[in-house]
Structure formats: structure tokens, C-alpha cells
Design a protein around this motif. Structure first.
Motif, PDB file in Angstrom:
ATOM      1  N   TYR A  81       7.056  20.742  -3.982  1.00  0.00           N
ATOM      2  CA  TYR A  81       8.450  20.324  -3.820  1.00  0.00           C
ATOM      3  C   TYR A  81       9.383  20.947  -4.859  1.00  0.00           C
ATOM      4  O   TYR A  81      10.564  20.613  -4.909  1.00  0.00           O
ATOM      5  CB  TYR A  81       8.562  18.807  -3.915  1.00  0.00           C
ATOM      6  CG  TYR A  81       7.770  18.048  -2.886  1.00  0.00           C
ATOM      7  CD1 TYR A  81       7.956  18.266  -1.522  1.00  0.00           C
ATOM      8  CD2 TYR A  81       6.823  17.106  -3.273  1.00  0.00           C
ATOM      9  CE1 TYR A  81       7.227  17.567  -0.576  1.00  0.00           C
ATOM     10  CE2 TYR A  81       6.093  16.395  -2.336  1.00  0.00           C
ATOM     11  CZ  TYR A  81       6.302  16.629  -0.995  1.00  0.00           C
ATOM     12  OH  TYR A  81       5.572  15.924  -0.064  1.00  0.00           O
ATOM     13  N   ALA A  84      12.595  22.509  -3.442  1.00  0.00           N
ATOM     14  CA  ALA A  84      13.479  21.516  -2.833  1.00  0.00           C
ATOM     15  C   ALA A  84      14.121  20.618  -3.885  1.00  0.00           C
ATOM     16  O   ALA A  84      15.296  20.245  -3.770  1.00  0.00           O
ATOM     17  CB  ALA A  84      12.699  20.673  -1.823  1.00  0.00           C
ATOM     18  N   ARG A  89      17.590  19.245  -2.353  1.00  0.00           N
ATOM     19  CA  ARG A  89      17.220  18.700  -1.050  1.00  0.00           C
ATOM     20  C   ARG A  89      16.381  17.439  -1.195  1.00  0.00           C
ATOM     21  O   ARG A  89      16.265  16.642  -0.270  1.00  0.00           O
ATOM     22  CB  ARG A  89      16.451  19.750  -0.233  1.00  0.00           C
ATOM     23  CG  ARG A  89      17.260  21.010   0.066  1.00  0.00           C
ATOM     24  CD  ARG A  89      16.624  21.841   1.163  1.00  0.00           C
ATOM     25  NE  ARG A  89      15.258  22.246   0.864  1.00  0.00           N
ATOM     26  CZ  ARG A  89      14.939  23.327   0.171  1.00  0.00           C
ATOM     27  NH1 ARG A  89      15.883  24.110  -0.340  1.00  0.00           N
ATOM     28  NH2 ARG A  89      13.671  23.649  -0.018  1.00  0.00           N
ATOM     29  N   ILE A  90      15.779  17.272  -2.375  1.00  0.00           N
ATOM     30  CA  ILE A  90      15.026  16.063  -2.708  1.00  0.00           C
ATOM     31  C   ILE A  90      15.482  15.593  -4.086  1.00  0.00           C
ATOM     32  O   ILE A  90      15.736  16.418  -4.969  1.00  0.00           O
ATOM     33  CB  ILE A  90      13.505  16.330  -2.744  1.00  0.00           C
ATOM     34  CG1 ILE A  90      13.001  16.775  -1.380  1.00  0.00           C
ATOM     35  CG2 ILE A  90      12.744  15.083  -3.184  1.00  0.00           C
ATOM     36  CD1 ILE A  90      11.527  17.155  -1.364  1.00  0.00           C
ATOM     37  N   GLY A 134      14.761  12.085   0.149  1.00  0.00           N
ATOM     38  CA  GLY A 134      15.359  13.214   0.828  1.00  0.00           C
ATOM     39  C   GLY A 134      16.872  13.139   0.887  1.00  0.00           C
ATOM     40  O   GLY A 134      17.459  12.065   1.006  1.00  0.00           O
ATOM     41  N   VAL A 136      18.544  15.745   2.880  1.00  0.00           N
ATOM     42  CA  VAL A 136      18.928  16.626   3.985  1.00  0.00           C
ATOM     43  C   VAL A 136      19.398  15.790   5.174  1.00  0.00           C
ATOM     44  O   VAL A 136      18.711  14.861   5.613  1.00  0.00           O
ATOM     45  CB  VAL A 136      17.760  17.544   4.391  1.00  0.00           C
ATOM     46  CG1 VAL A 136      18.117  18.371   5.612  1.00  0.00           C
ATOM     47  CG2 VAL A 136      17.375  18.449   3.221  1.00  0.00           C
ATOM     48  N   CYS A 142      14.586  21.830   7.437  1.00  0.00           N
ATOM     49  CA  CYS A 142      13.657  21.185   6.509  1.00  0.00           C
ATOM     50  C   CYS A 142      12.282  21.819   6.626  1.00  0.00           C
ATOM     51  O   CYS A 142      11.973  22.505   7.603  1.00  0.00           O
ATOM     52  CB  CYS A 142      13.563  19.680   6.803  1.00  0.00           C
ATOM     53  SG  CYS A 142      12.994  19.333   8.503  1.00  0.00           S
ATOM     54  N   GLU A 147      12.122  15.747   2.563  1.00  0.00           N
ATOM     55  CA  GLU A 147      13.459  16.304   2.380  1.00  0.00           C
ATOM     56  C   GLU A 147      14.513  15.558   3.201  1.00  0.00           C
ATOM     57  O   GLU A 147      15.702  15.635   2.905  1.00  0.00           O
ATOM     58  CB  GLU A 147      13.471  17.781   2.784  1.00  0.00           C
ATOM     59  CG  GLU A 147      12.585  18.664   1.931  1.00  0.00           C
ATOM     60  CD  GLU A 147      12.594  20.104   2.406  1.00  0.00           C
ATOM     61  OE1 GLU A 147      12.614  20.999   1.538  1.00  0.00           O
ATOM     62  OE2 GLU A 147      12.597  20.336   3.630  1.00  0.00           O
ATOM     63  N   CYS A 154      10.852  15.404   9.522  1.00  0.00           N
ATOM     64  CA  CYS A 154      10.974  16.836   9.769  1.00  0.00           C
ATOM     65  C   CYS A 154      10.073  17.199  10.950  1.00  0.00           C
ATOM     66  O   CYS A 154       8.876  16.893  10.926  1.00  0.00           O
ATOM     67  CB  CYS A 154      10.575  17.629   8.532  1.00  0.00           C
ATOM     68  SG  CYS A 154      10.858  19.421   8.695  1.00  0.00           S
TER      69      CYS A 154
END
Length: 395
Positions: A81, A84, A89-90, A134, A136, A142, A147, A154
Motif C-alpha cells: 500500500y 496508495a 488514496r488510503i 480508503g 477513492v 483502484c 482504497e 474494488c
């Protein structure tokens, strides 16, 4: 180490606001744990639990094991991760990380500290360790469900190069590889939540009827449906084959659940049960001929005479041993990364590559790799990254 258990030692409540940020209803009573410290703190907590439950004496050795090849290395916060998290995104939740660490430390000795969702997908997939949130939006690109904002998943599959976040829960057959909600596992294209006492388990009409949560065992026999029942506690009846099974920190001997023995304790060699349970504490072995009475003693050093690898210290094999013929071997270091494994098992945390016949470091899905055999649990190395079996190249 023995199996995996987790218990809810602390309670927390968290909701995702519509913009993807968190709203905490109750203040945390635990110390926050920063991202860089999470695995080390989780390993420390887990080893404290092992010691409290009578499985180990040496907590420092345990922490080293956890971080190098143990449960925390396998299910903790890895590197998949990183991009991200850096891109936003996270978001990492330090307060919840503190609660997760506390739960690992304070859980019941009857329940594995690592749940099925943790074991199969990672520690972040158990709501008690919901440390990633997440950001997003629905419909945006994704790679992982972690996320996506709360309540979305996702839809990336093994035949796609990523996906988009979709609102709701996927219905069977589940084809996205990372679509199941928290606290569930993906089995036979179904998202199954580990059940409580009395819940169905085993197999029915060739399909999984359910799986059991921590502190429970499934009384199904063969390919049949059964129900989840509580594990036996110390002194209660047990049977490693027919059930009931003992709690996580116990072993079954002579039909009764017992605690692991300390140094000098009586045991029956080799001192290992059907599920990897040990009669002696982890840094000890049962010194005796197989099937005969023995004594729990410290594991052996390099060069010592041994009957099997269980008797040797960490990261060693018992070279030349032929237990069935009564031939003893010698404790020698197992092959390390890059070394040949044609005639020996690799050291813990490594796998033997079927192509190069050398030891490679085991990594999780989404982490860098150079060999299919390096991928933990299930996966293959595609474009230099461990991905689910069947994934295609995205070049």
C-alpha cells in the motif's frame, strides 16, 4: 508457532464520513501507533500474549521471529500500500492501530490472535484492526478495496489491470479478487463470514457451508455439513482427529487438553501434534525417541547430534537424519536467500524456487517479487509483483 486467534479486548466505534474521512465516536484508551512502528508494536504485543498464555519464555526471540518470518511478517502492514498511502488514496489511522495492537496483546488464550480474514488477506481486513481507510470515490480507479471509501469495493479481477470502486457488496460468484468485505474470507467464489457457536460449517452439496471463527471448531466429518462448537479448555476432553479440539494455547495428549511444558517437563517424543501444536514451549524440544517418554530441553546448537529438525535451533536442519532407521543427524544452518535448496529445506521465511532451485524471500500479494514461488499463500509473480493466480501482464 501455533494457530491463530484474535479476541475483541477493547471496543471502538468508527464511521466513514461522506468525504472519506473518519468520525470517532469514542476516544481511544490506547496509545496511537504510527505506521512506521506498527509491525514492531504488533510483534511485541503478540509475543506478550504468547508468554502470558504459556507458549514461550523468550520474548525477544519471539519478536525477531515475528518480524522476520512469523505471523506479523506474513499478515502485518507490508509494502503493497506504500504508493496508495503516499498518494493519499488510503489514509493510515494511528489511533485504530493502537487499538489493534492492544487487542493482539490482551486476547483470550483459547482464541488464535490472528483471525481467518487476517490470515487469508492481511491484518487490515479484520475490523478490529481497521487501520487503513480508503479515500477513492465511487467510480474512480483502484487496485485494492482498501482504497475505496466505506461501503464500496474494488472490482479489479485477475484478468483486468485494475478496476473501479463500486458501492455495495458483490454477489456470488465473486470474481473480483479483493472484493469481500472486512471480517470475511473468499472461498469458492463466496464471501464467508466466520460463524459463531452453532453456525453451519464444513461442506454441503459440494459447496462450503461456512467457516468457524476464533475459539471454535467444526464438528463436520469428511465432506459433510457440521456446526461450530467451542474449543476445549485445559483438562477437558479432546481428539485431534475427531474433535473436540483444544484451545489455541493448549495441546491434546491422552484425550485431555494440557498446557505446554516448561524446561524439564515430561513429554512424549517428538512432542508435536496434528496441527503443529507443541508439548514443550516453543524454544524447547521433547528429547526422546519417537513415541517414547522424553523431557523438554532447550533446542540444540549448530553441530549437535539430532533426530529431526524440531530438535535444532531456529533456522536449522538436521542433516543426515533418518528417524525411521534410527540414524541421527547434525544440526546445521538451513540455506539462506540465494543459496541452493536442492537437498535441504530453506530457512524460515524463505521458499525454494522451482526454477532456480535457490531460496527466495516470501512476500505478500502486491509486493515486489522475482519468482512465482516467492508469493505467500496463493499468487504468482507478474510484472515483478505478486498477483493472484491467473493475473495477466499489464504492460
Amino acid at each position: 508457532m501455533r494457530g491463530w486467534r484474535a479476541v475483541l479486548a477493547v471496543m471502538w466505534v468508527g464511521l466513514a464520513a461522506c468525504d472519506g474521512t473518519k468520525v470517532t465516536d469514542m476516544p481511544s484508551q490506547e496509545e496511537p501507533v504510527e505506521r512506521a512502528d506498527f509491525n514492531a508494536k504488533a510483534a511485541e504485543a503478540l509475543c506478550e500474549r504468547y508468554a502470558r498464555c504459556g507458549l514461550i519464555d523468550d520474548q525477544e526471540r519471539c519478536r525477531e521471529q515475528q518480524l522476520s518470518y512469523g505471523l506479523i511478517n506474513q499478515v502485518g502492514l507490508g509494502s503493497r500500500y506504500d504508493e496508495a498511502l503516499e498518494a493519499g488514496r488510503i489514509q493510515y489511522d494511528a489511533a485504530r492501530a493502537g487499538q489493534c495492537v492492544q487487542a493482539l496483546r490482551d486476547g483470550s488464550c483459547d482464541e488464535a490472535p490472528v483471525s481467518l480474514p487476517m490470515q487469508n488477506r492481511g491484518i487490515e481486513y479484520d475490523s478490529r484492526c481497521r487501520i487503513l481507510w480508503g479515500q477513492v470515490a465511487d467510480g474512480a480507479a483502484c487496485q485494492w478495496s482498501t482504497e475505496c471509501r466505506e461501503g464500496a469495493y474494488c472490482d479489479a479481477t485477475v484478468s483486468s489491470c485494475g478496476g473501479v470502486c463500486r458501492r455495495g457488496t458483490p454477489q456470488p460468484p465473486v470474481t473480483p479478487f479483493d472484493a469481500c468485505p472486512h471480517d470475511t474470507v473468499l472461498i469458492a467464489a463466496q464471501c464467508l463470514e466466520p460463524g459463531g457457536e452453532g453456525a453451519p460449517c464444513g461442506t454441503e452439496n459440494g459447496r462450503p457451508a461456512g467457516v468457524c471463527g476464533q475459539g471454535l471448531w467444526c464438528d463436520a466429518h469428511g465432506l459433510t455439513r457440521g456446526t461450530c462448537k467451542p474449543v476445549s479448555t485445559e483438562g477437558q476432553a479432546c481428539d485431534d482427529y475427531e474433535g473436540p479440539w483444544c484451545g489455541w494455547s493448549l495441546f491434546c495428549r491422552e484425550g485431555r487438553c494440557q498446557k505446554p511444558k516448561a524446561k524439564g517437563g515430561a513429554c512424549t517424543a517428538p512432542g508435536t501434534g496434528r496441527f503443529g501444536t507443541l508439548e514443550c514451549r516453543d524454544e524447547l524440544f521433547c528429547d526422546g525417541d519417537e513415541g517414547q517418554p522424553g523431557t523438554c530441553r532447550p533446542r540444540l546448537a549448530v553441530g549437535a547430534s539430532c533426530r529431526n529438525a524440531y530438535e535444532c535451533g531456529d533456522g536449522m536442519n538436521c542433516l543426515g537424519a533418518k528417524p525411521r532407521d534410527g540414524v541421527r543427524g547434525t544440526c546445521e544452518p538451513a540455506p539462506r536467500e540465494g543459496e541452493s535448496c536442492t537437498e535441504q529445506l530453506c530457512a524460515p521465511g524463505l521458499a525454494c524456487s522451482s526454477t532456480t532451485h535457490t531460496c527466495v524471500t516470501i512476500v505478500r500479494l502486491g509486493e515486489p517479487c522475482e519468482d512465482d514461488d516467492a508469493c505467500y499463500f496463493v499468487g504468482r509473480c507478474v510484472d515483478g509483483t505478486c498477483k493472484p493466480v491467473g493475473a495477466q501482464s499489464c504492460h
